[in-house]
Design a protein around this motif. Sequence first.
Motif, PDB file in Angstrom:
ATOM      1  N   LEU A 105     -18.746  37.980 -14.580  1.00 43.40           N
ATOM      2  CA  LEU A 105     -18.861  39.600 -14.746  1.00 43.40           C
ATOM      3  C   LEU A 105     -18.204  40.099 -14.016  1.00 43.40           C
ATOM      4  O   LEU A 105     -18.080  41.248 -15.415  1.00 43.40           O
ATOM      5  N   LYS A 110     -16.152  41.913 -17.136  1.00 48.29           N
ATOM      6  CA  LYS A 110     -17.148  42.248 -18.696  1.00 48.29           C
ATOM      7  C   LYS A 110     -18.398  43.385 -17.953  1.00 48.29           C
ATOM      8  O   LYS A 110     -18.866  44.245 -18.354  1.00 48.29           O
ATOM      9  N   ILE A 111     -18.302  43.339 -16.846  1.00 41.61           N
ATOM     10  CA  ILE A 111     -19.435  44.352 -16.214  1.00 41.61           C
ATOM     11  C   ILE A 111     -18.299  45.185 -15.032  1.00 41.61           C
ATOM     12  O   ILE A 111     -17.696  45.249 -14.092  1.00 41.61           O
ATOM     13  N   VAL A 186     -25.507  48.548 -10.768  1.00 41.16           N
ATOM     14  CA  VAL A 186     -25.222  47.174 -11.797  1.00 41.16           C
ATOM     15  C   VAL A 186     -26.687  46.703 -11.888  1.00 41.16           C
ATOM     16  O   VAL A 186     -27.049  47.164 -10.186  1.00 41.16           O
ATOM     17  N   SER A 190     -30.850  38.825 -15.927  1.00 36.22           N
ATOM     18  CA  SER A 190     -30.957  37.155 -17.016  1.00 36.22           C
ATOM     19  C   SER A 190     -31.901  36.654 -16.649  1.00 36.22           C
ATOM     20  O   SER A 190     -32.173  36.054 -15.834  1.00 36.22           O
ATOM     21  N   VAL A 215     -24.274  50.353 -15.322  1.00 36.45           N
ATOM     22  CA  VAL A 215     -24.323  49.498 -16.955  1.00 36.45           C
ATOM     23  C   VAL A 215     -25.696  48.531 -16.357  1.00 36.45           C
ATOM     24  O   VAL A 215     -25.293  47.488 -14.358  1.00 36.45           O
ATOM     25  N   TYR A 217     -27.087  44.660 -17.533  1.00 35.57           N
ATOM     26  CA  TYR A 217     -26.520  43.150 -18.284  1.00 35.57           C
ATOM     27  C   TYR A 217     -27.943  42.232 -18.325  1.00 35.57           C
ATOM     28  O   TYR A 217     -29.062  42.400 -17.630  1.00 35.57           O
ATOM     29  N   HIS A 270     -20.984  45.629 -24.978  1.00 33.80           N
ATOM     30  CA  HIS A 270     -20.225  44.491 -25.038  1.00 33.80           C
ATOM     31  C   HIS A 270     -21.863  43.997 -25.641  1.00 33.80           C
ATOM     32  O   HIS A 270     -23.217  44.397 -25.135  1.00 33.80           O
ATOM     33  N   GLU A 311     -25.819  37.862 -24.908  1.00 31.11           N
ATOM     34  CA  GLU A 311     -25.934  38.677 -23.025  1.00 31.11           C
ATOM     35  C   GLU A 311     -25.456  39.476 -24.102  1.00 31.11           C
ATOM     36  O   GLU A 311     -25.273  40.015 -25.325  1.00 31.11           O
ATOM     37  N   ILE A 313     -24.631  44.046 -22.479  1.00 28.02           N
ATOM     38  CA  ILE A 313     -23.824  44.801 -21.563  1.00 28.02           C
ATOM     39  C   ILE A 313     -24.821  46.410 -22.051  1.00 28.02           C
ATOM     40  O   ILE A 313     -23.832  46.818 -23.297  1.00 28.02           O
ATOM     41  N   GLN A 315     -24.649  50.842 -21.259  1.00 32.88           N
ATOM     42  CA  GLN A 315     -24.100  51.364 -20.189  1.00 32.88           C
ATOM     43  C   GLN A 315     -24.526  52.903 -20.541  1.00 32.88           C
ATOM     44  O   GLN A 315     -24.702  53.313 -21.174  1.00 32.88           O
TER      45      GLN A 315
END
Length: 318
Positions: A105, A110-111, A186, A190, A215, A217, A270, A311, A313, A315
């Motif tokens: 991540l 990705k993050i 962040v 999950s 962001v 996730y 994402h 998954e 993401i 923002q």
Amino acid sequence: MAISFVTRMLQAGMAGGQAGKRLSEQDLGPLEAQCPLCHSEQPRGSVITLQEVPAVELLECANCAAISASRMPTEKALIDYYCDYYSHFASGFTFDGDVRFAQRLIGTGKIPVTKRSAVSVLDFGGGVEAGLARAVAQILLEERRTEKVKLTLVDYNARGQKASAQTEVVAYRTLYELPHHQTFDVIIASAIMEHVPDLGRDLLILLNSLALGGVAYFRTPSNSKMIRFLKNFGITLDFTYPAHLHDLGEPFWARVLPALHLTDSHRLIHSKPAIVETDFLRTPVRSAAAWTMKAPWYILGSKWAMVGGWEAIIQRLS
């Protein structure tokens, strides 16, 4: 023989949690007329039957594509279920190798986290130790992207001890206890959104808690279409209701921001099949099965819905 082999592979790929449980009438809330995400009252089509008596279906919303149980369990039923769950899984998380996950991540970008003096991280539903969030903090500090990390853990079982001189940790039992107007760079959610009865409310809290440029996730199951398809071949897979109340795959994440009226303030950056949660060296059969389910998507794209997990993401822009 081929079907038998496929069955074993798929069952291995979806294993790793407690089995589902049939709920009695007293364990169930009323029939949900509205979608729990967007509150649309359009008729929702049945995807699969979760239990026959009392009847509970997985219904798909035509507006936001959320697939949710037609009846939610009562709070007492969930407490009883999870008391038994945590007696089997004391750590409270579902991923092998927190550092591996965090590196994927943060380390791969990705993050995106730009260098700053302090980074605030919210981990929702990370279990007793919140290992993923702590691993994320460790990587941010080791890569000198920040001088300090403030971890906020939200989980009934989270522990709020101080992790290090550079990492401050506070813990809350629910999202509703978070200080008003607090924001985060962040957010990690999950394998948790599928468990919350009030999906729309909790998702809005998370997305509105992002700082500007921050962001969030999300990792969620995407199993129901696969379960329905395989039933045609006599293959039965457990959706694990009432642990899983929602199935949130690619169509859902493509529509969630318009459904929540957040297209002006947030963007999806994402959206792909989720990382395989198991380590191949530790659980080769389950890991191979998971990879096998996800691989066709990279050729067929959205035409292949049987990926097992997704998954996304998101923002915050403004």
